[in-house]
Design a protein around this motif. Sequence first.
Motif, PDB file in Angstrom:
ATOM      1  N   GLY A  31     -43.107  44.934 -70.475  1.00 51.18           N
ATOM      2  CA  GLY A  31     -43.379  43.530 -70.754  1.00 51.18           C
ATOM      3  C   GLY A  31     -43.801  42.731 -69.537  1.00 51.18           C
ATOM      4  N   HIS A  32     -43.403  43.192 -68.316  1.00 54.58           N
ATOM      5  CA  HIS A  32     -43.856  42.492 -67.107  1.00 54.58           C
ATOM      6  C   HIS A  32     -45.393  42.482 -67.069  1.00 54.58           C
ATOM      7  N   ARG A  33     -46.008  43.561 -67.595  1.00 52.02           N
ATOM      8  CA  ARG A  33     -47.475  43.622 -67.613  1.00 52.02           C
ATOM      9  C   ARG A  33     -48.065  42.471 -68.425  1.00 52.02           C
ATOM     10  N   ASP A  55     -40.247  37.925 -56.541  1.00 51.39           N
ATOM     11  CA  ASP A  55     -38.903  38.311 -56.106  1.00 51.39           C
ATOM     12  C   ASP A  55     -38.796  39.820 -56.080  1.00 51.39           C
ATOM     13  N   ILE A  56     -37.550  40.346 -55.992  1.00 48.25           N
ATOM     14  CA  ILE A  56     -37.360  41.785 -55.824  1.00 48.25           C
ATOM     15  C   ILE A  56     -37.017  42.440 -57.156  1.00 48.25           C
ATOM     16  N   GLY A  57     -37.837  43.374 -57.565  1.00 47.92           N
ATOM     17  CA  GLY A  57     -37.593  44.099 -58.815  1.00 47.92           C
ATOM     18  C   GLY A  57     -38.874  44.804 -59.215  1.00 47.92           C
ATOM     19  N   CYS A  58     -38.888  45.433 -60.381  1.00 46.81           N
ATOM     20  CA  CYS A  58     -40.113  46.112 -60.821  1.00 46.81           C
ATOM     21  C   CYS A  58     -41.302  45.155 -60.825  1.00 46.81           C
ATOM     22  N   TYR A  59     -41.048  43.920 -61.198  1.00 45.14           N
ATOM     23  CA  TYR A  59     -42.129  42.935 -61.322  1.00 45.14           C
ATOM     24  C   TYR A  59     -42.788  42.611 -59.978  1.00 45.14           C
ATOM     25  N   THR A  60     -42.185  43.064 -58.860  1.00 43.63           N
ATOM     26  CA  THR A  60     -42.852  42.897 -57.561  1.00 43.63           C
ATOM     27  C   THR A  60     -44.166  43.689 -57.552  1.00 43.63           C
ATOM     28  N   ASP A  75     -36.986  38.055 -50.446  1.00 50.01           N
ATOM     29  CA  ASP A  75     -35.690  38.703 -50.659  1.00 50.01           C
ATOM     30  C   ASP A  75     -35.120  38.240 -51.990  1.00 50.01           C
ATOM     31  N   MET A  76     -34.016  38.851 -52.390  1.00 53.04           N
ATOM     32  CA  MET A  76     -33.435  38.538 -53.698  1.00 53.04           C
ATOM     33  C   MET A  76     -33.186  37.028 -53.816  1.00 53.04           C
ATOM     34  N   GLY A  77     -33.811  36.433 -54.807  1.00 57.07           N
ATOM     35  CA  GLY A  77     -33.589  35.023 -55.093  1.00 57.07           C
ATOM     36  C   GLY A  77     -34.558  34.066 -54.426  1.00 57.07           C
ATOM     37  N   ILE A  98     -39.236  35.786 -61.530  1.00 54.90           N
ATOM     38  CA  ILE A  98     -37.985  36.462 -61.153  1.00 54.90           C
ATOM     39  C   ILE A  98     -37.480  37.287 -62.340  1.00 54.90           C
ATOM     40  N   GLY A  99     -36.838  38.412 -62.065  1.00 55.38           N
ATOM     41  CA  GLY A  99     -36.280  39.235 -63.140  1.00 55.38           C
ATOM     42  C   GLY A  99     -34.917  38.720 -63.567  1.00 55.38           C
ATOM     43  N   ASP A 100     -34.437  39.201 -64.694  1.00 56.04           N
ATOM     44  CA  ASP A 100     -33.148  38.694 -65.206  1.00 56.04           C
ATOM     45  C   ASP A 100     -31.980  39.045 -64.282  1.00 56.04           C
ATOM     46  N   SER A 101     -31.984  40.267 -63.715  1.00 56.81           N
ATOM     47  CA  SER A 101     -30.861  40.636 -62.830  1.00 56.81           C
ATOM     48  C   SER A 101     -30.917  39.878 -61.517  1.00 56.81           C
ATOM     49  N   THR A 102     -32.108  39.723 -60.993  1.00 56.52           N
ATOM     50  CA  THR A 102     -32.242  38.974 -59.745  1.00 56.52           C
ATOM     51  C   THR A 102     -31.874  37.515 -59.973  1.00 56.52           C
ATOM     52  N   PHE A 103     -32.205  37.021 -61.156  1.00 58.25           N
ATOM     53  CA  PHE A 103     -31.853  35.638 -61.479  1.00 58.25           C
ATOM     54  C   PHE A 103     -30.339  35.441 -61.439  1.00 58.25           C
ATOM     55  N   ASP A 127     -37.496  38.839 -68.412  1.00 61.50           N
ATOM     56  CA  ASP A 127     -36.204  39.408 -68.806  1.00 61.50           C
ATOM     57  C   ASP A 127     -36.398  40.708 -69.593  1.00 61.50           C
ATOM     58  N   ASN A 128     -36.129  41.839 -68.925  1.00 70.35           N
ATOM     59  CA  ASN A 128     -36.182  43.119 -69.644  1.00 70.35           C
ATOM     60  C   ASN A 128     -34.779  43.628 -69.983  1.00 70.35           C
ATOM     61  N   GLU A 129     -33.812  42.758 -69.849  1.00 69.72           N
ATOM     62  CA  GLU A 129     -32.424  43.031 -70.234  1.00 69.72           C
ATOM     63  C   GLU A 129     -31.822  44.260 -69.540  1.00 69.72           C
ATOM     64  N   THR A 130     -32.314  44.565 -68.340  1.00 67.00           N
ATOM     65  CA  THR A 130     -31.727  45.637 -67.550  1.00 67.00           C
ATOM     66  C   THR A 130     -32.083  45.437 -66.080  1.00 67.00           C
ATOM     67  N   THR A 131     -31.531  46.291 -65.229  1.00 64.38           N
ATOM     68  CA  THR A 131     -31.904  46.286 -63.813  1.00 64.38           C
ATOM     69  C   THR A 131     -32.786  47.515 -63.620  1.00 64.38           C
ATOM     70  N   ALA A 132     -34.044  47.385 -63.964  1.00 71.11           N
ATOM     71  CA  ALA A 132     -34.918  48.559 -64.102  1.00 71.11           C
ATOM     72  C   ALA A 132     -35.196  49.235 -62.762  1.00 71.11           C
TER      73      ALA A 132
HETATM   74  C1  TPP Z   1     -29.399  42.036 -51.528  1.00 75.69           C
HETATM   75  C2  TPP Z   1     -29.903  43.132 -52.421  1.00 75.69           C
HETATM   76  N1  TPP Z   1     -29.068  43.726 -53.304  1.00 75.69           N
HETATM   77  C3  TPP Z   1     -29.524  44.697 -54.105  1.00 75.69           C
HETATM   78  C4  TPP Z   1     -30.821  45.109 -54.053  1.00 75.69           C
HETATM   79  C5  TPP Z   1     -31.302  46.255 -54.908  1.00 75.69           C
HETATM   80  N2  TPP Z   1     -32.197  45.793 -55.964  1.00 75.69           N
HETATM   81  C6  TPP Z   1     -33.530  45.976 -55.895  1.00 75.69           C
HETATM   82  S1  TPP Z   1     -34.328  45.298 -57.195  1.00 75.69           S
HETATM   83  C7  TPP Z   1     -32.883  44.774 -57.891  1.00 75.69           C
HETATM   84  C8  TPP Z   1     -32.819  44.022 -59.188  1.00 75.69           C
HETATM   85  C9  TPP Z   1     -33.960  44.266 -60.113  1.00 75.69           C
HETATM   86  O1  TPP Z   1     -33.621  43.852 -61.414  1.00 75.69           O
HETATM   87  P1  TPP Z   1     -34.417  42.733 -62.170  1.00 75.69           P
HETATM   88  O2  TPP Z   1     -34.491  41.493 -61.367  1.00 75.69           O
HETATM   89  O3  TPP Z   1     -33.814  42.570 -63.532  1.00 75.69           O
HETATM   90  O4  TPP Z   1     -35.896  43.330 -62.291  1.00 75.69           O
HETATM   91  P2  TPP Z   1     -36.403  44.691 -62.978  1.00 75.69           P
HETATM   92  O5  TPP Z   1     -36.419  45.738 -61.913  1.00 75.69           O
HETATM   93  O6  TPP Z   1     -35.476  45.009 -64.126  1.00 75.69           O
HETATM   94  O7  TPP Z   1     -37.778  44.366 -63.443  1.00 75.69           O
HETATM   95  C10 TPP Z   1     -31.800  45.112 -57.090  1.00 75.69           C
HETATM   96  C11 TPP Z   1     -30.386  44.808 -57.405  1.00 75.69           C
HETATM   97  C12 TPP Z   1     -31.679  44.459 -53.136  1.00 75.69           C
HETATM   98  N3  TPP Z   1     -32.981  44.778 -53.054  1.00 75.69           N
HETATM   99  N4  TPP Z   1     -31.205  43.487 -52.334  1.00 75.69           N
END
Ligand code: TPP
Length: 197
Positions: A31-33, A55-60, A75-77, A98-103, A127-132
């Motif tokens: 869904g990020h696509r 932010d940090i996650g697959c969506y980067t 960085d996160m957030g 931002i992703g749901d977990s990072t949020f 929001d993909n409801e996981t930390t992908a």
């Molecule tokens: C301070 C810190 N803690 C943990 C991580 C490891 N980490 C990388 S991405 C991520 C969260 C990704 O989840 P989400 O925001 O839901 O995006 P998704 O990957 O599901 O698209 C985490 C915890 C990190 N990069 N930095």
Amino acid sequence: MARAVGKENKSEFSVPSVVEMRPPALCEGCGHRDMYITLTQVLTEEYPTHKVFSDIGCYTLGANAPFNAINSCVDMGASITMAKGAADGGLYPAVAVIGDSTFTHSGMTGLLDCVNENADVTIIISDNETTAMTGGQDSAGTGRIEAICTGLGVDPAHIRVMTPLKKNYEEMKQTLREELNYHACQSSSPAESVSKH
Ligand SMILES: Cc1ncc(C[n+]2csc(CCOP(=O)(O)OP(=O)(O)O)c2C)c(N)n1
């Protein structure tokens, strides 16, 4: 590194010719696509002065082709706080992705700041409801993202839930336009969108 510090650039291993450069990419069907396809179309065609703070996650991976959708990842957030800083400095539109977990890890604090100061930002919680990215761990706010935003003081009228599917592209783009055109400074709360899948 060697080049940068003026040393000889010696490679111990050569890359076999059958190996192609394959930068990491978002999974097919993710869904990020759909979020990036619609967001990039609206922003590049209609809002040429935009910047997208991610932010940090697959969506980067939205930084890579074919999306080339994001301007920063620190960085996160940092997406929400950087978008707020840019908006405060006069940038329009300032968009955070931002992703749901990072949020729930460190985006909520920035959102509260946006609420308190009526920041003119558009925030997409994809929001993909996981930390992908780290392997599919549980996400702390699953099923409660909209409630968290309401609890932090976002005007419910501007918590827009989109379902990122091809059949919804026109509706998604219209929702994005409406929120980009909404200026919290002249009203009472920040615009915010939730992309849910
Ligand atoms: C301070 C810190 N803690 C943990 C991580 C490891 N980490 C990388 S991405 C991520 C969260 C990704 O989840 P989400 O925001 O839901 O995006 P998704 O990957 O599901 O698209 C985490 C915890 C990190 N990069 N930095």
